[in-house]
Scaffold this motif. Structure first.
Motif, short mmCIF file in Angstrom:
data_model
loop_
_atom_site.label_atom_id
_atom_site.label_comp_id
_atom_site.label_asym_id
_atom_site.label_seq_id
_atom_site.Cartn_x
_atom_site.Cartn_y
_atom_site.Cartn_z
N ALA A 38 -3.91 -23.73 30.99
CA ALA A 38 -2.97 -22.54 30.25
C ALA A 38 -3.45 -22.81 28.89
O ALA A 38 -3.55 -21.32 28.57
CB ALA A 38 -1.32 -22.92 30.67
N LYS A 39 -3.74 -24.02 28.22
CA LYS A 39 -4.25 -23.10 27.05
C LYS A 39 -5.56 -22.85 26.86
O LYS A 39 -6.28 -23.17 25.70
CB LYS A 39 -4.07 -25.16 26.54
N ALA A 40 -6.46 -22.54 27.61
CA ALA A 40 -8.33 -22.34 27.62
C ALA A 40 -7.93 -20.70 26.64
O ALA A 40 -6.77 -20.15 26.88
CB ALA A 40 -8.54 -21.91 28.85
N LEU A 41 -9.39 -21.00 25.97
CA LEU A 41 -9.56 -19.10 25.25
C LEU A 41 -9.71 -18.87 25.61
O LEU A 41 -11.33 -19.71 24.82
CB LEU A 41 -8.91 -19.63 23.28
N LEU A 532 -13.10 -21.03 16.14
CA LEU A 532 -12.73 -20.30 17.13
C LEU A 532 -12.09 -20.94 17.98
O LEU A 532 -10.38 -19.83 18.52
CB LEU A 532 -14.05 -20.17 17.86
N THR A 533 -10.89 -21.65 17.07
CA THR A 533 -9.97 -22.92 17.90
C THR A 533 -8.66 -22.28 17.24
O THR A 533 -7.68 -21.80 17.92
CB THR A 533 -9.94 -24.52 17.99
N TYR A 600 -11.83 -25.26 24.55
CA TYR A 600 -9.93 -25.80 25.33
C TYR A 600 -10.28 -26.58 23.55
O TYR A 600 -11.21 -26.86 23.05
CB TYR A 600 -10.48 -26.35 26.13
N THR A 601 -9.06 -27.54 23.09
CA THR A 601 -9.09 -28.28 21.94
C THR A 601 -8.63 -29.88 22.01
O THR A 601 -9.73 -30.10 23.66
CB THR A 601 -8.01 -28.24 21.40
N ALA A 602 -9.84 -30.57 21.46
CA ALA A 602 -9.98 -31.81 21.76
C ALA A 602 -9.88 -32.51 20.36
O ALA A 602 -9.99 -32.05 19.53
CB ALA A 602 -11.36 -32.31 22.77
N SER A 603 -9.39 -34.32 21.24
CA SER A 603 -9.16 -34.83 19.61
C SER A 603 -9.96 -35.91 20.18
O SER A 603 -10.60 -36.66 21.08
CB SER A 603 -7.44 -35.42 20.11
N PRO A 619 -14.62 -28.78 23.10
CA PRO A 619 -15.20 -28.60 24.29
C PRO A 619 -14.92 -26.69 25.05
O PRO A 619 -14.28 -25.87 24.76
CB PRO A 619 -14.27 -29.38 25.71
N VAL A 620 -16.14 -26.02 25.82
CA VAL A 620 -15.84 -24.69 26.12
C VAL A 620 -16.66 -25.68 28.34
O VAL A 620 -17.46 -26.68 28.13
CB VAL A 620 -17.36 -24.23 25.51
N LYS A 621 -15.77 -24.22 28.47
CA LYS A 621 -16.43 -24.35 30.40
C LYS A 621 -16.90 -22.98 30.66
O LYS A 621 -16.89 -21.67 29.55
CB LYS A 621 -15.31 -24.00 30.99
#
Length: 718
Positions: A38-41, A532-533, A600-603, A619-621
């Protein structure tokens, strides 16, 4: 062994050591990917990751469009391109089509409209000087000057007619025009002399600035205070000395604020209504009275850059055929679209709004459509904040031009304001309600005039760092720079459905040594990922420029923009750190031509002593199902071993890379810039280290110091 092969071998050996780990780094840290669907952009690299082509010097023009240079430029991997319109930065009129018609055709002067009918192929276009210029300085105007302090009573500044009631439909008091006089040092002022032209101001106010810094650059750090006798009503246009105060007031900046015009015609006659609206000033003097009661003018009058500086709110785009500037070329649209630089993708194109007419801009779009060239976006004007325009004036232009352009094609995606590279919200002098947000007031203007639907995107430029004060620690600030400015636009009222576009970007607005070091490669990767994020759906990032530029002296050292170290004739000698970072972004992290990706986001849980994130990750799918993880290690001294964890909804369900994972790394081991003079160069100069890892659950990976790394492979469990 050939030196280049030796570099490849050493790079791969270095990479292998990092993959295996060892005592070269501290205990493994964790990069956590939030893979919650649900958080994917969603984004498409063919729309979101592009580059730019700007104005060119005459001696470079043919080389830029030679087949070898085009091929090399495209090899950086960027997708779409944006055409940068430069003439508005130099206060010039742009003839996008050399063939056209003048409003005063017999004298080849007035207001020029390019021919909308395609004839010969447009290869070059040029800017033309504005004879009624009121501004001393500009981006490239060493030979230009204001006509208000040039010492010639036959010349004059005139404001833009499209900001008057005849064209805005609003009283002129809603768009007051102004002139700011800047002295080098504070002066004792109690008098002013204005030699008015026609039309002249019948109502105006003379003010002084109370702040310590420039009112143009720091518009909220002071106020404009009226001189005791500085208010004039019923002005007659004479040239006379006006006493402003009984006793001199110390001031470095003066402002003449004009709100009512005589509507008399200028020196070009009454045949064109545009000659008879606005304001015109021939010369300005300011100073004080001596002991004999004589006026002492403290303004330096000279037709060059030594004159006392003035800045005008707008400039009349009236000009003549004799004003062409031949040594700075804007690419012709036919050459631009057919050269190959567009990658066969729709391009973002500009219209010159601030120093032209709505009819000319409409003709430009009509021409492009008749040629069948695909256009993604249309940028309205160029850097109005850099020209110190008020948001209401820019808004008035925007409404008029949008109306004209949508008559050509209602589906055109128009946007702006194409802000200069600022890191904070753009401010303006307070309006009657005390509002200072430039963007907020522009948005409000569009809403009040029923034109908010004409704003299909908001664009700005990104040059975050002072060229002479770049430090390694600035790398840690880049994500926050992006987040701050993007959030500011939304808080100012940019509707949620309006995409944000970074239409021009680089480390700094001027050449600097770190623009060539590995710093610039890490900066670019982090800047793209962070933008982009945080920018949201429909965002686009354009890196500048696509073509090579000669190595030149910059702040502290020799440097160049972009992807190549090139000679005076644009012969490409080496690749830059930004070139290799561009390739990693465009050829490894994402897949151009592949369609929609998911960001997506990452930390990472690794910080330095100051609390700054040493590792950022994006991260990108990809459409083929592979995951591609971009990681930047900003630690200039240490490698860091990381484990990679995937979460879904905040829960660790054991998802992990599995099987063959491709790796690419570019960093301090692959690239070192050596600064000297014209012989500055990189050694080693790439290439990135590439390899494969047979990934197992619990695997760790060593990120080299000062490096950009991409891991690409399948993820089990997602």
């Amino acid at each position: 062994m050939h030196f280049q092969l030796l570099k490849v071998f050493a790079s791969r050996l270095f990479l292998l050591i990092f993959v295996l780990g060892g005592d070269l780094a501290a205990a493994a840290q964790t990069v956590t990917v939030d893979a919650t669907p649900a958080k994917a952009l969603a984004f498409d690299p063919d729309k979101a990751l592009g580059t730019s082509l700007d104005i060119l010097e005459t001696k470079q023009f043919e080389a830029v469009f030679s087949e070898p240079v085009i091929k090399a430029s495209l090899s950086a991997g960027w997708g779409p391109i944006t055409y940068r319109q430069n003439t508005e930065l130099t206060y010039d009129a742009w003839h996008w089509n050399p063939d056209g018609k003048w409003s005063d055709e017999s004298h080849k002067s007035g207001y020029f409209v390019g021919n909308a009918e395609p004839k010969e192929s447009l290869r070059e276009s040029f800017g033309y000087r504005l004879p009624h210029r009121g501004t001393t300085r500009s981006d490239s105007g060493q030979n230009e000057y204001s006509r208000m302090t040039d010492g010639d009573p036959a010349t004059y500044w005139k404001s833009n007619p499209y900001l008057t009631q005849k064209y805005t439909g609003e009283p002129d008091s809603e768009h007051p025009q102004w002139v700011v006089i800047e002295f080098g040092l504070a002066q004792e002022i109690d008098a002013i002399q204005i030699d008015w032209g026609s039309p002249y101001a019948t109502r105006y106010v003379v003010e002084y600035w109370t702040g310590r810094e420039s009112p143009l650059d720091k518009p909220v750090d002071g106020i404009w205070a009226q001189f005791p006798y500085g208010t004039v009503s019923g002005g007659k246009g004479e040239s006379q000395v006006l006493r402003l105060a009984d006793h001199p007031i110390s001031a470095k900046f003066l402002r003449i604020l004009m709100s009512e015009s005589s509507s008399t015609c200028d020196s070009h006659g009454s045949d064109d209504a545009r000659n008879c609206v606005g304001y015109a000033i021939r010369e300005i003097g300011a100073g004080n009275f001596n002991s004999l009661g004589q006026f002492v003018d403290l303004v330096a009058h000279s037709p060059d850059q030594t004159q006392t500086i003035t800045q005008a709110s707008s400039v009349d785009p009236w000009h003549t055929s004799e004003g062409m500037i031949p040594f700075r070329i804007q690419t012709g649209f036919d050459l631009f679209f057919t050269s190959g630089y567009t990658n066969h993708l729709p391009a973002m194109i500009p219209i010159a709004m601030i120093y032209t007419t709505p009819e000319d801009s409409a003709a430009e779009l009509s021409y492009i459509q008749k040629r069948g060239y695909p256009v993604s976006y249309v940028e309205m004007g160029e850097e109005p904040d850099g020209a110190y325009m008020t948001p209401e004036d820019y808004g008035a232009f925007y409404v008029q031009w949008a109306r004209a352009l949508h008559k050509v094609d209602p589906k055109l995606k128009l946007g702006g304001p194409v802000f200069t590279g600022e890191n904070d919200d753009i401010k303006a002098w307070p309006d009657a309600e005390g509002r200072t947000s430039w963007m907020g007031r522009f948005i409000d203007y569009l809403k009040a005039h029923g034109s908010i639907e004409d704003l299909k995107f908001v664009s700005f430029e990104h040059y975050p760092l002072d060229p002479c004060n770049v430090n390694w620690s600035d790398l840690f600030r880049e994500p926050q720079f992006e987040r701050t400015i993007l959030n500011a636009w939304r808080e100012d009222g940019v509707p949620a459905g309006v995409p944000l576009i970074n239409s021009e970007s680089n480390v700094s607005w001027s050449l600097t040594d770190p623009m060539q070091s590995i710093f610039s490669g890490l900066w670019l990767a982090d800047s793209v990922g962070a933008f982009l994020t945080d920018a949201g759906p429909g965002a686009a990032y354009y890196h500048s420029p696509i073509q090579p530029e000669p190595l030149q002296a910059g702040c502290h050292a020799w440097s160049t923009y972009g992807n190549f170290v090139a000679g005076p004739n644009l012969e490409i000698k080496q690749y830059t750190a930004q070139y290799f970072a561009s390739q990693i972004l465009n050829l490894d992290w994402v897949k151009h031509g592949g369609g929609t990706h998911e960001l997506y986001t990452a930390s990472a849980n690794l910080h330095d002593d100051a609390g700054q994130e040493l590792i950022t990750a994006y991260p990108v799918k990809r459409p083929d199902g592979d995951w591609s993880l971009l990681m930047i290690n900003k630690d200039p001294s240490n490698a860091h071993e990381v484990k990679i964890r995937f979460e879904n909804g905040g829960a660790d369900e054991g998802a992990h890379f599995e099987g063959t994972v491709k790796s690419v790394t570019f960093g301090a081991a692959e690239y070192v810039w050596h600064s000297s003079d014209g012989t500055s160069h990189a050694d080693p100069d790439g290439p990135p280290g590439r390899g494969e890892v047979q990934w197992k659950d619990g695997q760790s990976y060593l990120l080299p110091k000062a490096s950009v790394t991409v891991l690409t492979g399948k993820v089990k469990g997602l």
